[in-house]
Design an enzyme around this catalytic site. Structure first.
Site, short mmCIF file in Angstrom:
data_model
loop_
_atom_site.label_atom_id
_atom_site.label_comp_id
_atom_site.label_asym_id
_atom_site.label_seq_id
_atom_site.Cartn_x
_atom_site.Cartn_y
_atom_site.Cartn_z
N PRO A 1 -11.44 33.13 14.16
CA PRO A 1 -12.49 32.38 13.46
C PRO A 1 -12.18 30.90 13.23
O PRO A 1 -13.05 30.16 12.76
CB PRO A 1 -12.62 33.12 12.12
CG PRO A 1 -11.34 33.84 11.94
CD PRO A 1 -10.83 34.16 13.30
N TYR B 1 -15.86 20.86 18.21
CA TYR B 1 -16.24 21.48 16.93
C TYR B 1 -17.77 21.50 16.75
O TYR B 1 -18.32 22.51 16.31
CB TYR B 1 -15.56 20.75 15.77
CG TYR B 1 -15.64 21.53 14.48
CD1 TYR B 1 -14.79 22.61 14.23
CD2 TYR B 1 -16.58 21.20 13.51
CE1 TYR B 1 -14.87 23.35 13.06
CE2 TYR B 1 -16.66 21.92 12.32
CZ TYR B 1 -15.81 23.00 12.10
OH TYR B 1 -15.90 23.73 10.94
N LYS C 1 -16.59 29.65 16.07
CA LYS C 1 -17.35 29.69 17.33
C LYS C 1 -18.07 31.02 17.61
O LYS C 1 -18.95 31.06 18.48
CB LYS C 1 -16.41 29.42 18.51
CG LYS C 1 -15.88 28.00 18.54
CD LYS C 1 -16.94 27.03 18.99
CE LYS C 1 -16.57 25.59 18.80
NZ LYS C 1 -17.45 24.86 17.88
N HIS D 1 -23.43 18.82 7.59
CA HIS D 1 -22.15 18.14 7.40
C HIS D 1 -21.89 17.17 8.54
O HIS D 1 -21.97 17.54 9.70
CB HIS D 1 -21.01 19.17 7.33
CG HIS D 1 -20.95 19.91 6.04
ND1 HIS D 1 -19.86 20.62 5.63
CD2 HIS D 1 -21.86 20.04 5.05
CE1 HIS D 1 -20.10 21.17 4.44
NE2 HIS D 1 -21.31 20.83 4.07
N TYR E 1 -9.65 22.19 6.54
CA TYR E 1 -8.72 23.06 7.27
C TYR E 1 -7.32 22.54 6.95
O TYR E 1 -6.97 21.42 7.34
CB TYR E 1 -8.95 22.96 8.78
CG TYR E 1 -10.24 23.59 9.26
CD1 TYR E 1 -11.47 22.94 9.13
CD2 TYR E 1 -10.23 24.84 9.89
CE1 TYR E 1 -12.64 23.51 9.59
CE2 TYR E 1 -11.41 25.42 10.36
CZ TYR E 1 -12.61 24.75 10.20
OH TYR E 1 -13.76 25.33 10.65
P1 RFL Z 1 -22.47 41.54 15.60
O1 RFL Z 1 -22.84 40.59 14.53
O2 RFL Z 1 -21.24 42.35 15.42
O3 RFL Z 1 -23.72 42.51 15.78
C1 RFL Z 1 -23.65 43.70 16.52
C2 RFL Z 1 -24.64 44.67 15.96
O4 RFL Z 1 -24.60 45.88 16.74
C3 RFL Z 1 -24.57 46.99 15.86
N1 RFL Z 1 -23.93 48.11 16.58
C4 RFL Z 1 -24.62 49.12 17.16
N2 RFL Z 1 -25.92 49.39 17.20
C5 RFL Z 1 -26.31 50.53 17.86
N3 RFL Z 1 -25.43 51.39 18.45
C6 RFL Z 1 -24.10 51.13 18.42
N4 RFL Z 1 -23.24 51.97 19.02
C7 RFL Z 1 -23.64 49.97 17.75
N5 RFL Z 1 -22.42 49.43 17.53
C8 RFL Z 1 -22.61 48.30 16.83
C9 RFL Z 1 -23.79 46.51 14.66
O5 RFL Z 1 -24.05 47.27 13.47
C10 RFL Z 1 -24.31 45.08 14.54
O6 RFL Z 1 -25.45 45.00 13.72
O7 RFL Z 1 -22.35 40.83 17.03
P2 RFL Z 1 -23.16 39.57 17.64
O8 RFL Z 1 -24.64 39.73 17.43
O9 RFL Z 1 -22.62 39.39 18.99
O10 RFL Z 1 -22.74 38.32 16.71
C11 RFL Z 1 -21.42 37.85 16.72
C12 RFL Z 1 -21.04 37.30 15.33
O11 RFL Z 1 -21.37 38.27 14.35
C13 RFL Z 1 -19.55 36.95 15.24
O12 RFL Z 1 -19.10 36.36 16.42
C14 RFL Z 1 -19.25 35.98 14.07
O13 RFL Z 1 -19.52 36.56 12.83
C15 RFL Z 1 -17.79 35.53 14.11
N6 RFL Z 1 -17.43 34.67 12.97
C16 RFL Z 1 -17.81 33.35 12.96
N7 RFL Z 1 -18.57 32.83 13.94
C17 RFL Z 1 -19.01 31.54 13.86
O14 RFL Z 1 -19.71 31.09 14.79
N8 RFL Z 1 -18.71 30.71 12.81
C18 RFL Z 1 -17.95 31.15 11.78
O15 RFL Z 1 -17.77 30.40 10.82
C19 RFL Z 1 -17.43 32.51 11.84
N9 RFL Z 1 -16.69 33.00 10.83
C20 RFL Z 1 -16.70 35.21 11.90
C21 RFL Z 1 -16.33 34.32 10.84
C22 RFL Z 1 -16.35 36.56 11.84
C23 RFL Z 1 -15.63 37.04 10.77
N10 RFL Z 1 -15.33 38.43 10.77
C24 RFL Z 1 -15.50 39.27 9.66
C25 RFL Z 1 -15.07 39.10 12.01
C26 RFL Z 1 -15.61 34.78 9.77
C27 RFL Z 1 -15.23 36.13 9.74
C28 RFL Z 1 -14.40 36.58 8.56
C1 PHB Z 2 -16.93 30.35 6.90
O1 PHB Z 2 -17.50 29.61 6.09
O2 PHB Z 2 -17.00 31.60 6.81
C2 PHB Z 2 -16.10 29.77 7.99
C3 PHB Z 2 -16.11 28.40 8.17
C4 PHB Z 2 -15.33 27.83 9.18
C5 PHB Z 2 -14.57 28.65 9.98
C6 PHB Z 2 -14.57 30.04 9.81
C7 PHB Z 2 -15.34 30.59 8.81
O3 PHB Z 2 -13.79 28.09 10.95
#
Ligand code: RFL
Ligand code: PHB
Length: 393
Positions: free
Chosen positions: A296, A388, A300, A76, A204
């Site tokens: 979110p 961004y 980031k 994008h 957004y």
């Molecule tokens: P994770 O992905 O949570 O992975 C951690 C792993 O550790 C495991 N774990 C354990 N394993 C062993 N022993 C234990 N005691 C443990 N406890 C936990 C877990 O099962 C898991 O597999 O952390 P990591 O690797 O630091 O990655 C971070 C990202 O996952 C997170 O920051 C993003 O998903 C946040 N996020 C977004 N980030 C973006 O950069 N762009 C986005 O568009 C974006 N959208 C989002 C998001 C997070 C969301 N939610 C659900 C919180 C949208 C949403 C809705």
């Molecule tokens: C997503 O596609 O899940 C998404 C995209 C942009 C955001 C957060 C989540 O800022």
């Protein structure tokens, strides 16, 4: 008697941070074992982020896991901001010469797991009771249970990549941590559906009824979010209510282009900003959500996991290859300097775009004026675009 093993780096968590770290280490001849408390199927299906910064894509290329990303990811060059039903495009590529790539976190994780299991080293799935020992001393150990057997993993370093609720940060005494945090009084209600996206780029939208975001995973799969009360229950949001509310907030221009369909996934996430310092404790290094959380809005979280891992892998390589621990000593400071800037952007964009202030209040007018300014100022748009697409690392 626990079964004994040894490795160079013991990694807790097979999320993006743990898997990418293991991959970058392996490419530099450093061995690791990943301990993950969930099953492979669960980790691969977990729906989360969707937007990869320019620098994250480069790092995944460096890690040799970007082939499918380049085939299937959507590049994008811009993003749209909506106010009062009107829309305005921010030309990311024109302003920064960089783009973002829309590619699901679940796909990134699947690609990294495939690379790991093709010969890089073990992932212990469903490892329970993971506990950290002696990381303030020379010989740290991890103990855990897997397949009904107790194990002990001796290692040189521990990487705590186990997310916000993992064992790493919680094994540290509170007196050693500096915690900075902020809660927001709202959450995001998200829906994933196999319907074509309503727009080629992300939208957004700020609306008096609350924020809405139109995103996607592919040309046939859409991801939408709407601001909701953080204590709301999913049962109160049948699909029809959610689609109606989403269309209202996206405005009359966009609403007719929203294709509705059954939800593949629906969830409510509370918004939270959180930073835990330092990110290093002796031979334990925290990376990703284990050390920090962003709301979110700025997309980031996953990208910060990638930049942490960039700094940490570089530091470990320098330690093993050149017996130079300077970068390990600098890790917490280097990684957190970038974390703070992403925290600031995510906090700012969250407060800018959400319904935060009472109707008719002065504060609400200030918020509208700020969005209006952003939409009319090339300088403001450049600041937005630079943050961004991701600050350099
Ligand atoms: P994770 O992905 O949570 O992975 C951690 C792993 O550790 C495991 N774990 C354990 N394993 C062993 N022993 C234990 N005691 C443990 N406890 C936990 C877990 O099962 C898991 O597999 O952390 P990591 O690797 O630091 O990655 C971070 C990202 O996952 C997170 O920051 C993003 O998903 C946040 N996020 C977004 N980030 C973006 O950069 N762009 C986005 O568009 C974006 N959208 C989002 C998001 C997070 C969301 N939610 C659900 C919180 C949208 C949403 C809705
Ligand atoms: C997503 O596609 O899940 C998404 C995209 C942009 C955001 C957060 C989540 O800022």
């Amino acid at each position: 008697m626990a079964r004994q093993q040894r490795t160079q780096v013991g990694i807790i968590g097979a999320g993006p941070a743990g898997l990418l770290l293991a991959r970058l280490l392996k490419l530099n001849g450093i061995e690791s074992v990943i301990l993950e408390d969930r099953s492979r199927a669960y980790v691969e299906a977990r729906i989360r982020a969707g937007v990869l910064e320019h620098g994250t894509v480069k790092l995944l290329e460096e890690a040799g896991v970007a082939e499918r990303l380049h085939r299937e990811g959507l590049v994008h060059e811009g993003v749209e901001l909506g106010l009062d039903g009107g829309r305005f495009r921010i030309d990311l590529a024109g302003l920064t010469d960089k783009t973002i790539t829309v590619y699901g976190q679940s796909e990134v994780v699947q690609d990294l797991i495939a690379a790991r299991l093709a010969g890089d080293g073990p992932i212990v799935w469903e490892a329970s009771d993971v506990a950290l020992h002696d990381f303030e001393m020379d010989r740290p150990r991890l103990t855990y249970r897997a397949g009904g057997v107790d194990h002990e993993l001796a290692c040189d370093f521990i990487a705590g990549c186990d997310g916000f609720r993992g064992a790493s940060r919680s094994s540290l005494p509170a007196s050693r941590l500096r915690i900075y945090e902020q809660d927001y009084p709202f959450g995001w209600l998200g829906i994933l559906a196999d319907v074509p996206p309503c727009s080629e780029e992300l939208i957004y939208a700020s609306h008096p009824r609350g924020f809405a975001l139109a995103s996607m995973r592919s040309h046939t799969r859409s991801r939408y979010y709407i601001q909701c009360d953080r204590h709301e229950k999913l049962e109160d949001w049948p699909d029809d209510r959610l689609w109606d509310e989403l269309k209202r907030r996206l405005g009359p221009d966009v609403a007719p282009r929203v294709t509705t369909g059954p939800a593949l996934e629906k969830s409510i996430t509370g918004l939270h900003s959180f930073v835990c310092l330092p990110m290093r404790h002796g031979r334990l290094f925290l990376a990703g959500d284990a050390a920090h959380i962003v709301p979110p809005t700025g997309a980031k979280g996953l990208n910060l996991a990638a930049s942490d891992v960039h700094y940490l892998s570089r530091a470990l390589v320098s330690h093993y290859a050149r017996n130079d621990s300077t970068l390990l000593g600098a890790y917490s400071e280097q990684a957190s300097a970038r974390v703070w800037k992403a925290e600031r952007f995510s906090w700012w964009l969250t407060l800018l775009m959400h319904k935060v202030h009472p109707d008719g209040s002065f504060a609400e007018q200030m918020q509208r004026a700020e969005i209006d300014y952003l939409l009319s100022s090339p300088a403001g748009q450049t600041v937005f675009a630079e943050n961004y697409v991701g600050l350099p690392f």
